[in-house]
Design an enzyme around this catalytic site. Sequence first.
Site: not given
Length: 458
Positions: A178, A396
Amino acid sequence: MPSAKGVVQILFEGIVKPHQAAVAGGEAPADHPRRCELSLWDLSMFSVHYIQKGHLFSLPSGDPPVEVIVERLKSSLSIALWHFYPVAGRLATEMDADGRGMFVHIDCYDQGAGFLLAAAAGVTVADVLSPSEDVPSFVRDFFPLDGAVNYDGRSLPLLAVQLTKLEDGVFLGCSFNHAVGDGTSFWSFFNAWAEISRSKEDGRGHLSKPPVLERWFADGRSPIKMPFTHEDQFIERFSPPPLREKMFHFTGASLSQLKAGANEERGTDKISSFQALGALMWRCITRLRRFPDDQKVGCRLAAENRRRLRPQLPPAYFGNSIYAIPVTTTAGELLSNDLGWAAGMLNQAVASQTDGAIRGMVEKWMASPCVYPLSAFDRQSIMMGSSPQFDMYGCDFGWGKAAALRSGSANKFDGKISAYPGREGGGSVDLEVCLPPDVMSALESDEEFTRVLSPAGR
């Protein structure tokens, strides 16, 4: 890296390094700099956990085979890492000459990302989904680097991915430091990796939206000196109390009605669906916590700054650019007013996050640099994190749309709520809610909450 527990068995663990030669047509950037400085927003993240998000894919026929999936993921990841080269580096600390502080940057020496292959024997896609139950505890074992804080990126990979084989599918879990980037950056990387993976069939490994890797500094200067000499002065190893974690589903139609009602009560048209939903969760959880009327309570909304700054940061800015906007009142005032009143407070807080306000917070931080601990999120508040606007289901990799999204154990605490887009689209939202067992049980039967909740409730 920590070993997986329970039903998950690690089969392989290795490192994937950036590979410039894998990209045809000269799409890769020129050889990158060795050093990447960190902005104040990056530095302040050292004590929280890695971002852990992942996709569940249903492959009932076993096609493509896992061996093919692994090869495709590794080769496309090597290309993605070349474009997003800071992710393949490690954090590096330098002490100031006066012995009163330190500087931290990313050493971009292409050390690589972690890649793990695992198997969850007997676990099916349906077991992971469990639409009417809590998120199964074994899901946390689908993610590497469990328990790591971002400052551990000095020795641990800044990115590690784990592909877990299920009986009728796979789970692709990603742990992303992060301090390297926020949710916008995480999903930018994940979507870029997916695009490269599915386009490798033509041998190119195409990337349509390269990241903007230059960091933002308010005064144009870097690096930033941190007033610490040892990690014990700013690192907290936070462990939450026992919590239940559950996914709740809201249809686009139910959220439209909630938004319309909040705007009507407030006499405005400015309140968004997400602000109305945040107000609903704030009211319901506060009521179920049974605080006295004079107890101060809060709601924090994660808001990114890219489009709020003047000049704006590019949408493809890769790094952290977020604040948790706080809104506070008393329990009595929150519950004695209607939903529109609470939603209006959230809307006003978001609207006040202007360029001037952001730069004021930046100036305050620069005067006294600090690192944010997870314990700062108190149990009198809720925190609305992530965003249903992130393109999570667009990832995808070449074997279809994900069946669901889940997260690991990182950055969980009492009152943490993470928002995901619903799989069916149309403005639907899934909320991942973390609460103590007694409060979660009460929420499941709360009338105000269940009136908006989808019957599927997943």
